[in-house]
Design a protein around this motif. Structure first.
Motif, PDB file in Angstrom:
ATOM      1  N   GLU A 196       1.318   4.917 -10.158  1.00 24.16           N
ATOM      2  CA  GLU A 196       2.207   5.968  -9.688  1.00 24.16           C
ATOM      3  C   GLU A 196       1.501   7.305  -9.867  1.00 24.16           C
ATOM      4  OE1 GLU A 196       5.004   5.612  -8.175  1.00 24.16           O
ATOM      5  OE2 GLU A 196       5.193   3.439  -8.466  1.00 24.16           O
ATOM      6  N   MET A 197       1.428   8.104  -8.816  1.00 24.77           N
ATOM      7  CA  MET A 197       0.853   9.435  -8.941  1.00 24.77           C
ATOM      8  C   MET A 197       1.364  10.310  -7.820  1.00 24.77           C
ATOM      9  SD  MET A 197      -3.139   9.069  -7.792  1.00 24.77           S
ATOM     10  CE  MET A 197      -3.620   8.517  -6.152  1.00 24.77           C
ATOM     11  N   ILE A 198       1.153  11.615  -7.989  1.00 24.27           N
ATOM     12  CA  ILE A 198       1.535  12.585  -6.979  1.00 24.27           C
ATOM     13  C   ILE A 198       0.278  13.288  -6.484  1.00 24.27           C
ATOM     14  CG2 ILE A 198       3.830  12.923  -7.945  1.00 24.27           C
ATOM     15  CD1 ILE A 198       2.825  15.508  -9.217  1.00 24.27           C
TER      16      ILE A 198
ATOM     17  N   ARG B  85     -10.568  10.993  -7.750  1.00 27.46           N
ATOM     18  CA  ARG B  85     -10.532  11.090  -9.210  1.00 27.46           C
ATOM     19  C   ARG B  85      -9.290  11.862  -9.611  1.00 27.46           C
ATOM     20  NH1 ARG B  85     -15.335  13.602 -10.508  1.00 27.46           N
ATOM     21  NH2 ARG B  85     -14.364  15.609 -10.947  1.00 27.46           N
ATOM     22  N   ARG B  86      -8.584  11.322 -10.596  1.00 23.92           N
ATOM     23  CA  ARG B  86      -7.357  11.962 -11.056  1.00 23.92           C
ATOM     24  C   ARG B  86      -7.655  12.926 -12.206  1.00 23.92           C
ATOM     25  NH1 ARG B  86      -2.721   7.545 -11.833  1.00 23.92           N
ATOM     26  NH2 ARG B  86      -3.790   7.379 -13.838  1.00 23.92           N
ATOM     27  N   LYS B  87      -6.637  13.684 -12.592  1.00 24.72           N
ATOM     28  CA  LYS B  87      -6.781  14.618 -13.702  1.00 24.72           C
ATOM     29  C   LYS B  87      -7.168  13.915 -14.994  1.00 24.72           C
ATOM     30  CE  LYS B  87      -3.471  18.062 -11.977  1.00 24.72           C
ATOM     31  NZ  LYS B  87      -2.154  18.723 -12.206  1.00 24.72           N
ATOM     32  N   ASP B  88      -6.697  12.671 -15.162  1.00 28.11           N
ATOM     33  CA  ASP B  88      -7.007  11.940 -16.395  1.00 28.11           C
ATOM     34  C   ASP B  88      -8.384  11.285 -16.353  1.00 28.11           C
ATOM     35  OD1 ASP B  88      -6.653   9.835 -14.626  1.00 28.11           O
ATOM     36  OD2 ASP B  88      -4.873   9.016 -15.618  1.00 28.11           O
TER      37      ASP B  88
ATOM     38  N   GLY C 272      -0.857  12.327  12.274  1.00 27.58           N
ATOM     39  CA  GLY C 272      -1.806  13.362  12.616  1.00 27.58           C
ATOM     40  C   GLY C 272      -2.458  14.052  11.435  1.00 27.58           C
ATOM     41  N   VAL C 273      -2.115  13.647  10.201  1.00 31.39           N
ATOM     42  CA  VAL C 273      -2.667  14.273   8.999  1.00 31.39           C
ATOM     43  C   VAL C 273      -3.321  13.209   8.123  1.00 31.39           C
ATOM     44  CG1 VAL C 273      -2.144  15.617   6.928  1.00 31.39           C
ATOM     45  CG2 VAL C 273      -0.881  16.040   9.048  1.00 31.39           C
ATOM     46  N   PRO C 274      -4.581  13.397   7.701  1.00 33.04           N
ATOM     47  CA  PRO C 274      -5.217  12.426   6.814  1.00 33.04           C
ATOM     48  C   PRO C 274      -4.493  12.350   5.471  1.00 33.04           C
ATOM     49  CG  PRO C 274      -6.865  13.871   7.809  1.00 33.04           C
ATOM     50  CD  PRO C 274      -5.517  14.468   8.100  1.00 33.04           C
ATOM     51  N   GLN C 275      -4.234  11.122   5.006  1.00 37.52           N
ATOM     52  CA  GLN C 275      -3.618  10.910   3.707  1.00 37.52           C
ATOM     53  C   GLN C 275      -4.381   9.823   2.963  1.00 37.52           C
ATOM     54  OE1 GLN C 275       0.616  10.319   3.723  1.00 37.52           O
ATOM     55  NE2 GLN C 275       1.011  12.389   4.435  1.00 37.52           N
ATOM     56  N   PHE C 276      -4.238   9.809   1.625  1.00 38.89           N
ATOM     57  CA  PHE C 276      -4.911   8.820   0.798  1.00 38.89           C
ATOM     58  C   PHE C 276      -4.027   7.591   0.664  1.00 38.89           C
ATOM     59  CE2 PHE C 276      -5.886   7.138  -3.553  1.00 38.89           C
ATOM     60  CZ  PHE C 276      -7.123   6.596  -3.235  1.00 38.89           C
ATOM     61  N   MET C 277      -4.569   6.414   1.044  1.00 39.36           N
ATOM     62  CA  MET C 277      -3.850   5.153   0.939  1.00 39.36           C
ATOM     63  C   MET C 277      -4.464   4.331  -0.188  1.00 39.36           C
ATOM     64  SD  MET C 277      -3.203   2.179   3.830  1.00 39.36           S
ATOM     65  CE  MET C 277      -4.939   1.676   3.887  1.00 39.36           C
ATOM     66  N   PHE C 278      -3.624   3.794  -1.053  1.00 35.73           N
ATOM     67  CA  PHE C 278      -4.104   3.028  -2.196  1.00 35.73           C
ATOM     68  C   PHE C 278      -3.100   1.938  -2.531  1.00 35.73           C
ATOM     69  CE2 PHE C 278      -1.415   6.389  -3.650  1.00 35.73           C
ATOM     70  CZ  PHE C 278      -0.752   5.925  -4.776  1.00 35.73           C
ATOM     71  N   GLY C 279      -3.536   0.971  -3.327  1.00 32.62           N
ATOM     72  CA  GLY C 279      -2.672  -0.132  -3.707  1.00 32.62           C
ATOM     73  C   GLY C 279      -2.487  -0.182  -5.212  1.00 32.62           C
ATOM     74  N   GLY C 280      -1.857  -1.240  -5.679  1.00 28.58           N
ATOM     75  CA  GLY C 280      -1.651  -1.405  -7.103  1.00 28.58           C
ATOM     76  C   GLY C 280      -0.330  -0.828  -7.562  1.00 28.58           C
TER      77      GLY C 280
ATOM     78  N   GLN D 175       0.837  -1.187   0.000  1.00 24.71           N
ATOM     79  CA  GLN D 175       0.000   0.000   0.000  1.00 24.71           C
ATOM     80  C   GLN D 175       0.879   1.247   0.000  1.00 24.71           C
ATOM     81  OE1 GLN D 175      -3.727   0.013   0.365  1.00 24.71           O
ATOM     82  NE2 GLN D 175      -3.234  -1.962  -0.536  1.00 24.71           N
ATOM     83  N   LYS D 176       0.373   2.288  -0.644  1.00 28.10           N
ATOM     84  CA  LYS D 176       1.087   3.560  -0.704  1.00 28.10           C
ATOM     85  C   LYS D 176       0.202   4.644  -0.098  1.00 28.10           C
ATOM     86  CE  LYS D 176       2.751   2.055  -5.229  1.00 28.10           C
ATOM     87  NZ  LYS D 176       2.736   2.351  -6.679  1.00 28.10           N
ATOM     88  N   THR D 177       0.811   5.684   0.431  1.00 26.51           N
ATOM     89  CA  THR D 177       0.049   6.831   0.942  1.00 26.51           C
ATOM     90  C   THR D 177       0.626   8.110   0.357  1.00 26.51           C
ATOM     91  OG1 THR D 177       1.454   7.004   2.913  1.00 26.51           O
ATOM     92  CG2 THR D 177      -0.575   5.694   3.105  1.00 26.51           C
TER      93      THR D 177
END
Length: 215
Positions: free
Chosen positions: A177-179, A150-153, A166-174, A122-124
């Motif tokens: 690659e994105m920023i 939703r991404r720009k694309d 202490g800061v909410p971040q988006f966690m995703f798998g797969g 998983q990435k955050t």
């Protein structure tokens, strides 16, 4: 389908992080604890037996925080060594008194083996601040939320908004690659009770003067 224990009312519910159909409470605030008390790790019959203990505590105490920590302390002292946690110091005496009064029995806890992890880790990443603030303004956040971004694309990704340092971040798998700047919209993930019928609204990057939402 996931059946999980509600730590507030003792009923079983659909989804470890979804609202309980009876009391409306979602996550216990600890992702690993929520998964532990689900049918990923225990049988539904075992979950119901633990639920009966929660219901027993509920009849002896009106304070939900004391009841919650009494149950967590109980499972921390369980012979199966389910987890380790201690109540906040200001609640410790009341929790101990409640447990002494309730005299809860030991429940057989035959844990299922942990599934082997497959696929990439998983990435955050951070959610753009203005977008995050707009989401938090419209949605109560407590430790973890199942969300979509939703991404720009135009691609929509499933994941979770989790608290990290202490800061909410988006966690995703797969292998994606994105920023952070690739994220242009976020919403609660459809599902969990009415989500299949009424899809949550997208929250998009707000204008400087006001936020705006789009279905």
């Amino acid at each position: 389908m996931t059946t999980a224990l509600c730590f507030t009312c003792g009923q079983t519910k659909f989804g470890a992080w979804c609202p309980c159909a009876k009391c409306g409470v979602e996550s216990s605030g600890d992702r690993d604890r929520d998964i532990l008390f689900s049918d990923h790790r225990m049988s539904v019959a075992t979950l119901k037996r633990f639920g009966e203990l929660i219901q027993q505590l509920n009849t002896r105490c009106d304070d939900p925080d004391v009841r919650f920590w009494a149950f967590v302390s109980y499972i921390s002292d369980h012979p199966a060594q389910l987890l380790t946690a201690s109540p906040p110091p200001e609640l410790a005496d009341r929790v101990a008194n409640l447990l002494a009064d309730a005299n809860l029995p030991i429940i057989a806890a035959d844990l299922k083996p942990l599934p082997e992890e497959t696929g990439p880790p998983q990435k955050t990443i951070a959610v753009p601040d203005r977008l995050l603030q707009a989401y938090l303004k419209d949605n109560e956040f407590f430790a973890i939320d199942s969300v979509q971004v939703r991404r720009k694309d135009g691609e929509i990704l499933n994941g979770a908004l989790i608290e990290s340092d202490g800061v909410p971040q988006f966690m995703f798998g797969g292998d994606i690659e994105m920023i952070s700047d690739d994220i242009v919209a976020i919403r609660k993930a459809p599902g969990c009770l009415i989500g299949w019928l009424v899809k949550p609204q997208w929250i998009e990057l707000p204008n400087p003067d006001e936020g705006r939402t789009k279905r």
